[in-house]
Design a protein around this motif. Structure first.
Motif, PDB file in Angstrom:
ATOM      1  N   ASN A  80      -3.414  -7.910  23.352  1.00  0.00           N
ATOM      2  CA  ASN A  80      -4.432  -6.636  23.426  1.00  0.00           C
ATOM      3  C   ASN A  80      -4.199  -5.564  22.058  1.00  0.00           C
TER       4      ASN A  80
ATOM      5  N   LEU B  98      -7.496  -3.904  21.498  1.00  0.00           N
ATOM      6  CA  LEU B  98      -8.075  -3.447  22.641  1.00  0.00           C
ATOM      7  C   LEU B  98      -7.388  -2.350  22.957  1.00  0.00           C
TER       8      LEU B  98
ATOM      9  N   ARG C 250     -13.042  -5.138  16.100  1.00  0.00           N
ATOM     10  CA  ARG C 250     -13.336  -5.973  17.110  1.00  0.00           C
ATOM     11  C   ARG C 250     -14.411  -7.131  16.859  1.00  0.00           C
TER      12      ARG C 250
ATOM     13  N   PHE D 209     -12.109 -12.978  21.600  1.00  0.00           N
ATOM     14  CA  PHE D 209     -11.350 -13.057  22.593  1.00  0.00           C
ATOM     15  C   PHE D 209     -11.743 -14.288  23.817  1.00  0.00           C
TER      16      PHE D 209
ATOM     17  N   PHE E 211     -10.237 -15.573  27.494  1.00  0.00           N
ATOM     18  CA  PHE E 211      -9.640 -14.957  28.492  1.00  0.00           C
ATOM     19  C   PHE E 211      -9.328 -16.005  29.758  1.00  0.00           C
TER      20      PHE E 211
ATOM     21  N   HIS F 269     -14.351 -14.438  32.088  1.00  0.00           N
ATOM     22  CA  HIS F 269     -14.930 -13.216  31.914  1.00  0.00           C
ATOM     23  C   HIS F 269     -16.531 -13.755  31.405  1.00  0.00           C
ATOM     24  N   LEU F 270     -17.076 -14.455  31.840  1.00  0.00           N
ATOM     25  CA  LEU F 270     -18.537 -14.664  31.524  1.00  0.00           C
ATOM     26  C   LEU F 270     -19.366 -13.644  32.578  1.00  0.00           C
ATOM     27  N   VAL F 271     -20.367 -13.233  32.079  1.00  0.00           N
ATOM     28  CA  VAL F 271     -21.312 -12.113  32.978  1.00  0.00           C
ATOM     29  C   VAL F 271     -21.781 -13.338  33.791  1.00  0.00           C
ATOM     30  N   PRO F 272     -21.728 -13.056  35.256  1.00  0.00           N
ATOM     31  CA  PRO F 272     -22.235 -13.954  36.184  1.00  0.00           C
ATOM     32  C   PRO F 272     -23.739 -14.118  36.125  1.00  0.00           C
TER      33      PRO F 272
ATOM     34  N   PRO G 296     -22.460 -11.246  22.030  1.00  0.00           N
ATOM     35  CA  PRO G 296     -21.773 -10.405  21.129  1.00  0.00           C
ATOM     36  C   PRO G 296     -23.049  -9.948  19.824  1.00  0.00           C
TER      37      PRO G 296
ATOM     38  N   ARG H 212     -18.980 -18.149  22.798  1.00  0.00           N
ATOM     39  CA  ARG H 212     -19.156 -16.682  22.687  1.00  0.00           C
ATOM     40  C   ARG H 212     -18.146 -16.090  21.772  1.00  0.00           C
TER      41      ARG H 212
END
Ligand SMILES: Nc1ncnc2c1ncn2[C@@H]1O[C@H](COP(=O)(O)OP(=O)(O)OP(=O)(O)O)[C@@H](O)[C@H]1O
Ligand SMILES: [Mg+2]
Lengths: 406, 273
Positions: free
Chosen positions: B80, B85, B112, B118, B120, B124-127, B138, B185
């Motif tokens: 991080n 971050l 960033r 990044f 993870f 951390h995909l937007v559902p 982005p 992404r």
């Protein structure tokens, strides 16, 4: 590299997230819609009431001063003071007509009820005793025939001018002109038929008959007039006419002011201010529901921010600036309040227009000023109550926020 | 302990030792990440947790580095910090020649956006968004012209082999596919560094291997990769392994030699040679 989201991206992202929680979004919207509709309806009603009263006053005539027997402090109903009320008489009216130079016309009014009969049909109606001048004072027009004849008001003939309703109900298609009729036990002849003016300040001339004032006083055995209608030459001479009328009457009443003078303006102003205060109070109450709806927005946004902590963290990891996060959540709040305002305005306007179509007599119309005000109010609430959650989101620490569940 | 980068040309043999603080300009030897005595201390009530403790290291352009260590050793914290971050409580950090340890939050966000992608463990995909929309995100944040986006999204999804899944939502994708969307992404804004925190942690061996292969391919294309992993098989694919414990770098070197001597064994960056 631009640091602001493009407007269409901002809108799309906000709508996507609102759409995901359709139920929640819908319920929040409903709150705003109810608040906005309530404000709109209540203020429209208030405006309509005001307009109605103004119309009614215009209907009565212009530049009027009403004289009533008895003294009252305000512009309410007359109350006898100490029992020593002198009657208002036809002679008083004649004196005003002769001596008050700024008075254009003056007419006595006496009131009673009696049964009206013709050809076997009877109808209980209001009888108004007055003189020829009353026609001009009250802006009355005739469908047919003529009005009460001029002449000495102390001598009354047995003639009557009848209202529209009386003509249609009792004469049923026949022409009433010249027809012999009975009012109570007296015989009359119909002189003319009045054009309909509808209800005006509780006095519906459609269902009444006008007769010479002396005749009416004899019929009902009245000593005092119900009131006297004084018309000033023009708007600017109303105060002078008021003073002159008072002087004439004071002299004739041995210096005692046992009568009440009310100008039309004073009555109108009183009505307007009462209705205005009432409207403001109602709008205020409705605005509370809007504030409650605003708190609903805040609640939903706070839930949304805590649900989307990880998403905020992700956006930050992807390079979102604080202002971008702030704008995203604020846009959602503004969409909720703006959308609710829009729907509320649509609903409120529809109701108003439907009501106006259903009751054409009511001067109901949506007020652009209030629509603008309620829109501003709703957007203001959205902004205000959206700010706290949006700032909370924008201030989330990126690494920390990412630990949340997606 | 501190393998600060030397001042020689990128193509030279690696690991020739440090010569002092980095210069103000992007370094001629291709150093992208330069950490000097970097620390991150968490304060929990009265006590302090030194999650990252006096770490100094240099990562050059095009390197493929694995960060390994037991749970709680500070891997994510270090990642991080490298990803801007989080900000260090002490020490200096130069990213592509720019001192970033004291930048404001919004300036860090810019860094960033420009430099870092990044990945993870939990994707951390937007559902609610399709794969394509997730990959587009982005660019939306960067204010990229909408007309240019669709093409770039298509190319990125093509690059991770997911073009046919562009309109699937995350819950309609397998774990491996989700991670590939996340990779698309991460590279869409053409960053110089890819940071991956246990990208294969949630995947089975085969899907994990595919992800690592994908990262290797991107690295071969010139992208610097820093990868946190528990999996020795994954770690073995890196050219350089940083071993960390209690916030300190224990060793730094190629996988074959467990680098007991403090890990000065950097490797020539592949994309630059
Ligand atoms: N926000 C925080 N507040 C306090 N302590 C923290 C915080 N985040 C991490 N730590 C502590 O810092 C240390 C390093 O944590 P970190 O998450 O970097 O470990 P890690 O190596 O990534 O572990 P894992 O392999 O389990 O992911 C741990 O002891 C952890 O408890
Ligand atoms: Mg971790």
């Amino acid at each position: 590299m631009s640091r602001a989201l493009l407007p269409h991206d901002l809108l799309a992202l906000a709508i996507e997230s609102l759409w995901l929680h359709r139920m929640r979004t819908g319920l929040t919207l409903t709150g705003i819609v109810i608040g906005v509709t309530a404000v709109l309806l209540l203020t429209t009603l208030g405006e309509a009431a005001k307009r109605y009263v103004v119309n009614q006053f215009a209907n009565i005539g212009t530049n009027l001063i009403m004289v009533q027997p008895g003294k009252t402090e305000t512009t309410g109903m007359p109350q006898p003071l100490g029992g020593t009320v002198r009657p208002l008489t036809i002679e008083d009216v004649m004196a005003i007509a002769h001596e008050a130079s700024t008075v254009e016309r003056v007419a006595p009014v006496s009131i009673g009820t009696a049964s009206f009969e013709y050809g076997g049909r009877t109808r209980d109606i209001k009888i108004v005793g007055t003189t020829a001048d009353y026609q001009k004072i009250r802006n009355m027009t005739l469908i047919s025939g003529r009005f009460l004849p001029p002449g000495d008001p102390r001598h009354g003939e047995a003639v009557a001018v009848i209202g529209r309703t009386v003509a249609t109900e009792v004469f049923a298609g026949e022409s009433p002109l010249g027809k012999p009729i009975r009012i109570g036990q007296w015989r009359f002849r119909v002189l003319g038929v009045l054009e309909s003016k509808g209800q005006s300040l509780g006095m519906n001339l459609d269902d009444s008959a006008l007769v010479p004032v002396a005749t009416a006083q004899r019929m009902f055995d009245q000593r005092s007039l119900f009131r006297v209608a004084v018309q000033a030459r023009d708007a600017s001479s109303v105060p002078q006419a008021l003073r002159q009328t008072r002087e004439v009457l004071l002299r004739r009443h041995q210096g005692e002011e046992d009568f009440t003078l009310i100008t039309q303006d004073a009555m109108l102003a009183t009505f307007k201010s009462v209705i205005g205060a009432l409207t403001a109070a109602l709008a205020g109450i409705a605005a509370i529901s809007l504030a409650v709806a605003g708190i609903g927005i805040m609640n939903v946004m706070l839930v949304s921010v805590s649900e989307r902590t990880a998403e905020v963290g992700l956006l930050k990891a992807l390079g979102a600036a604080r202002a971008q996060i702030l704008s995203l959540f604020l846009t959602e709040a503004l969409l909720l309040s703006g959308g609710g305002a829009l729907a509320g305005i649509a609903l409120g306007t529809t109701i108003v227009l439907a009501a106006a179509a259903m009751w054409p007599d009511l001067p109901l119309q949506p007020s652009p000023v209030w629509i603008a005000a309620v829109t501003a109010l709703a957007l203001g609430a959205g902004l205000l109550f959206g700010l706290l959650p949006a700032r909370r989101a924008a201030r989330l620490q990126a690494a920390q926020a990412l630990r949340g569940r997606m | 302990m501190s393998p600060a980068g030397g001042g020689s040309a990128p193509a030279r043999p690696a690991g020739t030792g440090g010569t002092g603080p980095p210069g103000a300009e992007p370094r001629a030897d291709g150093a992208v990440i330069e950490l000097e005595h970097l620390s991150r201390t968490y304060r929990v009530g009265e006590s302090e947790v030194r999650a990252v403790d006096d770490v100094s290291l240099v990562i050059r352009h095009g390197e493929f580095v694995a960060l390994m260590g037991p749970s709680g050793s500070g891997k994510s914290t270090l990642l991080n910090l490298v990803g801007c971050l989080d900000t260090p409580t002490a020490g200096a950090y130069r990213l592509a020649g720019e001192a970033v340890q004291d930048l404001s939050e919004d300036r860090l966000a810019e860094v960033r956006q420009r430099e870092i992608g990044f990945i993870f463990q939990a994707y951390h995909l937007v559902p609610r968004m399709t794969a394509a929309r997730n990959v587009e995100l982005p660019m939306i944040l960067a204010g990229v012209d909408p007309r240019a986006r669709a093409e770039r999204v298509a190319r990125a999804l093509e690059a991770v082999g997911l073009a046919p899944r562009a309109h699937h939502r995350p819950d309609q994708l397998s774990g491996g596919e989700r991670q590939r969307v996340a990779i698309a992404r991460a590279i869409i804004n053409e960053p110089s560094i890819l940071l991956a925190d246990e990208p294969t942690g949630n995947l089975d061996t085969r899907a994990g291997a595919e992800i690592v292969a994908l990262l290797e391919r991107l690295n071969a294309g010139g992208l610097t990769v820093l990868l946190v992993t528990h999996d020795p098989v994954v770690g073995a694919r890196a050219r350089r392994i940083l071993r960390i414990r209690d916030g300190r770098i224990l060793s730094d070197g190629p996988p074959e030699s467990p680098a007991a001597a403090g890990g000065r064994m950097g490797r020539p960056p592949e994309g630059v040679a």
